[in-house]
Write a protein that holds these residues in place. Structure first.
Motif, PDB file in Angstrom:
ATOM      1  N   ASP A  26       3.637 -13.840 -33.628  1.00 48.12           N
ATOM      2  CA  ASP A  26       2.464 -14.221 -32.831  1.00 48.12           C
ATOM      3  C   ASP A  26       2.869 -15.382 -31.926  1.00 48.12           C
ATOM      4  OD1 ASP A  26      -0.023 -15.024 -31.842  1.00 48.12           O
ATOM      5  OD2 ASP A  26      -1.051 -14.708 -33.751  1.00 48.12           O
ATOM      6  N   THR A  29      -0.441 -19.154 -31.023  1.00 46.13           N
ATOM      7  CA  THR A  29      -1.265 -19.780 -32.059  1.00 46.13           C
ATOM      8  C   THR A  29      -1.278 -21.286 -31.814  1.00 46.13           C
ATOM      9  OG1 THR A  29       0.583 -20.029 -33.619  1.00 46.13           O
ATOM     10  CG2 THR A  29      -0.673 -17.982 -33.729  1.00 46.13           C
ATOM     11  N   THR A 255      -2.773 -14.309 -30.267  1.00 46.97           N
ATOM     12  CA  THR A 255      -4.110 -14.193 -30.864  1.00 46.97           C
ATOM     13  C   THR A 255      -5.045 -15.367 -30.584  1.00 46.97           C
ATOM     14  OG1 THR A 255      -3.423 -15.206 -32.950  1.00 46.97           O
ATOM     15  CG2 THR A 255      -3.230 -12.786 -32.764  1.00 46.97           C
ATOM     16  N   PHE A 257      -5.195 -17.789 -32.696  1.00 47.22           N
ATOM     17  CA  PHE A 257      -5.490 -18.326 -34.025  1.00 47.22           C
ATOM     18  C   PHE A 257      -5.239 -19.836 -34.012  1.00 47.22           C
ATOM     19  CE2 PHE A 257      -4.100 -19.792 -38.154  1.00 47.22           C
ATOM     20  CZ  PHE A 257      -4.965 -19.187 -39.038  1.00 47.22           C
ATOM     21  N   TYR A 264      -8.902 -12.157 -37.329  1.00 49.50           N
ATOM     22  CA  TYR A 264      -7.558 -11.864 -36.823  1.00 49.50           C
ATOM     23  C   TYR A 264      -7.318 -10.356 -36.809  1.00 49.50           C
ATOM     24  CZ  TYR A 264      -2.485 -12.842 -36.329  1.00 49.50           C
ATOM     25  OH  TYR A 264      -1.179 -12.937 -35.892  1.00 49.50           O
TER      26      TYR A 264
END
Length: 298
Positions: A26, A29, A255, A257, A264
């Motif tokens: 990812d 983030t 994402t 996050f 998610y």
């Protein structure tokens, strides 16, 4: 938002296991100093002008728990995207992120910059300290990427081959220097930049796909794209899906996050729902970023 992350982790892991992957990478983030992240969350809570709509934080937990959550999802490598909104912040943020990466081996050492007289100096220092990726947030920072103070920064990063994740699209709210035109001018001067366009360039998707087709160093991350939340206000044009498929080797999972207003899992299921095939998904979820950042090489 209360989430059962244990049950969610089982489903997330099941998704990448069905693709035959060893996990996820990812590239978008957020980990920041606690007091900075608290201010970011407060801004989202207030639906500030750069947010423009209610935006509940799904993973509002302590740092250790957020790390444990990502790892339970099977995220093998991630970033600590952080960014200044005024002069005098970037060097301090880079110091924090250097220490965070040192104590968090699965985090790609992340750094940032701002147009200010010492930007080239601290950017060079961050690269020497081992920074693997930089973050440039044109909307929050409110700066032109073509500011003369940044020209040596871009030149240094292009020469070093260090990727830069750049929030340059005009979503969720346009900024003075967002949109494809400033980035097109930047790439014309630094065509070898490894630029990762955050959010697929939302909402100017087609324009940023054009730039990716023109410059082989341009990648795009999927942050928030195709989710119900984003499709409601900035839908991805179905006519552009063939080009998204064709550029599949330069699309990277991102994402946002923990600062997302949904689980998610939903981000991953939204990508799977495009039906672009398992090879495309394997590249996006893991292999493209692993290749770009030369991860997991023996």
């Amino acid at each position: 938002m209360d989430l059962d992350t244990t049950a969610e982790a089982d489903r997330v892991r099941g998704l990448w296991q069905e693709l035959g992957l060893p996990g996820l990478v990812d590239v978008h983030t957020h980990f920041m100093p606690d007091r900075v992240l608290a201010k970011v969350w407060a801004y989202f809570d207030a639906a500030g002008p750069l947010v423009g709509r209610p935006w509940p934080i799904s993973y509002r937990t302590e740092e250790d728990e957020r790390l444990a959550t990502l790892r339970s999802f099977g995220v093998r490598a991630f970033t600590s995207m952080l960014y200044p909104h005024k002069p005098g912040m970037a060097a301090w943020l880079n110091s924090w992120s250097r220490d965070f990466a040192a104590r968090t081996p699965d985090c790609l050492h992340t750094a940032t910059f701002f147009p200010e007289p010492d930007a080239a100096h601290y950017t060079r220092q961050a690269v020497q300290d081992g920074a693997r990726v930089f973050k440039s947030h044109l909307q929050v920072g409110g700066y032109d990427p073509n500011d003369a103070l940044l020209d040596p920064v871009w030149g240094l990063l292009a020469e070093a081959g260090v990727p830069v994740v750049t929030h340059c699209g005009s979503g969720p709210v346009p900024g003075k220097h967002t949109g494809p035109e400033p980035i097109a001018r930047l790439l014309a001067r630094h065509p070898s930049l490894r630029l990762i366009v955050a959010h697929l360039g939302m909402p100017e998707y087609g324009d940023f796909l054009d730039l990716a087709a023109r410059y082989p160093g341009v990648h795009l991350d999927t942050t928030m794209a195709f989710t119900d939340f984003s499709e409601a206000s900035a839908p991805f044009p179905p006519s552009e899906l063939p080009r998204l498929a064709d550029l599949g080797d330069r699309i990277l999972l991102g994402t946002d996050f923990p600062n997302i207003p949904y689980p998610y899992l939903h981000a991953l299921e939204s990508l799977a729902g495009l039906d672009l095939g398992p090879q495309w998904m394997r590249g996006v979820c893991h292999d493209n970023a692993a290749r770009l950042f030369r991860l997991f090489e023996s």
